[in-house]
Design an enzyme around this catalytic site. Structure first.
Site, mmCIF file in Angstrom:
data_model
loop_
_atom_site.group_PDB
_atom_site.id
_atom_site.type_symbol
_atom_site.label_atom_id
_atom_site.label_comp_id
_atom_site.label_asym_id
_atom_site.label_seq_id
_atom_site.Cartn_x
_atom_site.Cartn_y
_atom_site.Cartn_z
ATOM 1 N N THR A 127 8.930 3.934 -6.567
ATOM 2 C CA THR A 127 9.179 4.060 -5.134
ATOM 3 C C THR A 127 9.872 2.819 -4.568
ATOM 4 O OG1 THR A 127 8.022 4.029 -3.002
ATOM 5 C CG2 THR A 127 6.767 3.313 -4.886
ATOM 6 N N TYR A 151 -0.496 1.090 -2.392
ATOM 7 C CA TYR A 151 0.307 2.113 -3.069
ATOM 8 C C TYR A 151 1.469 1.466 -3.840
ATOM 9 C CZ TYR A 151 3.883 5.739 -3.512
ATOM 10 O OH TYR A 151 4.866 6.564 -3.983
#
Ligand code: UDP
Length: 336
Positions: A127, A151
């Site tokens: 990501t 995350y």
């Protein structure tokens, strides 16, 4: 059936997280190109009804023994696509133990299980949240990685493990750093179904459909032309395409790469709402709300490396198409 991109006839792929939003689109595209996806999923976030192409194996990556057993049953598969993870940024901040366990322990078990099989290619979903706070846009892969969220930290930890397995054991890999996944397959049979939903486009579609009275725009005082945040929205079928292109790149000799997967085009939150109003013909009632913790002002990708290493160019990601396909999926789901 979408246009054939690369002939995958006779190839099986283990798709971990194949019941999820991106995973189901990857499975469909593998099938469209004559390959065979095998979904591994624990269906904690993914959906059995989204596994429409190939079989599924109900397995939790945190269970090392079960993961080994599942890989042993498919020990001749060469390429593993790993998309399964906890993704809800706010939950990660409150429950880091669960996040690290699910994402990092799970990925380690997967890497260890792969070593006992013929699988020597890994395509990993990372990501843009692994990058640090920066104003250098478009973002290059060489930008320092210093993630803000739990995350992002879990994804960066996995990127590091994969690099180590490459160096020591010869694992071939492509790590795809996705920007904002959006849209749905043209058929409307699969799409974005998170619970709880936190993403801008599905929430704004709920507001347009009258399924929530109003929505919030987090921050209208950013230093952007309209004061709202800017993101890079990439159609989920372009993300799926990047996986097929990664397999092709392995065939052409690529052994390891970290690659941004975005469009290079920055779009503001208000532009999203305006496009939704135009496409749906319905107003999106919203209130200006305070900034959301952890949001960067703007994020959009430099796509040069994706083009050079993977021959990847987005094909489905104009904003109109993203909103149209997302709306089509949600209308079918909501019976509108
Ligand atoms: N956003 C918003 N209202 C919402 C959900 C999101 O204003 O109900 C904003 C969010 O603050 C960010 C942008 O929309 O500026 C994209 O957020 P999203 O959660 O969709 O993706 P992210 O970029 O965080 O991965």
């Amino acid at each position: 059936m979408t246009k054939s991109i690369y002939n995958l006839q006779g190839r099986e792929f283990i798709v971990v997280g194949g019941g999820g939003y991106i995973g189901s689109h990857v499975c469909k595209m593998i099938d469209d190109n004559s390959g065979t996806p095998i979904t591994f999923d624990n269906f904690s976030a993914g959906h059995k009804h989204a596994v429409k192409w190939g079989q599924y194996v109900d397995v939790d990556l945190r269970d090392r023994k079960a993961t080994h057993a599942a890989f042993q049953k498919h020990k001749n598969v060469k390429t593993v696509i790993h998309l399964a993870s906890s993704i809800e940024v706010g939950i990660g901040e409150k429950q880091p133990a669960e996040f690290y366990d699910n994402n990092v322990t799970g990925a380690l078990n997967l890497l260890m299980a792969m070593r006992e099989t013929d699988a020597d290619r890994l395509i990993f979903s990372s990501t843009c949240a692994t990058y640090g706070e920066t104003t250098n846009m478009p973002l290059l892969e060489t930008e320092p990685q210093n993630p803000f969220s739990v995350y992002g930290k879990t994804k960066l930890a996995i990127e590091g493990m994969i690099q180590s397995f490459h160096k020591a054991y010869g694992l071939n890999y492509v790590t795809l750093r996705y920007f904002n996944a959006s849209g749905a397959d043209d058929s409307g049979e699969i799409g974005e179904e998170h619970n709880p939903e936190t993403h801008l486009i599905p929430i704004a579609l709920e507001a347009a459909a009258g399924r929530r009275p109003r929505m919030k725009i987090f921050g209208t005082d950013y230093g952007t032309p309209d004061g709202t945040c800017i993101r890079d929205y990439i159609h989920v079928n372009d993300i799926a395409l990047a996986h097929i292109k990664s397999e092709q790149a392995f065939d052409n000799g690529l052994s390891n790469a970290e690659v941004n997967i975005g469009t290079g085009v920055g779009i503001s939150n208000l532009e999203i709402l305006q496009t939704i109003e135009r496409v749906t013909g319905k107003p999106v009632p919203y209130d200006a709300a305070p900034r959301r913790d952890g949001d960067l002002t703007q994020l959009y990708a430099d796509g040069t490396r994706a083009k050079e290493l993977l021959e990847f160019m987005p094909q489905h990601s104009n904003l109109e198409n993203i909103i149209k396909t997302a709306w089509n999926f949600h209308r079918q789901k909501w019976d509108l």
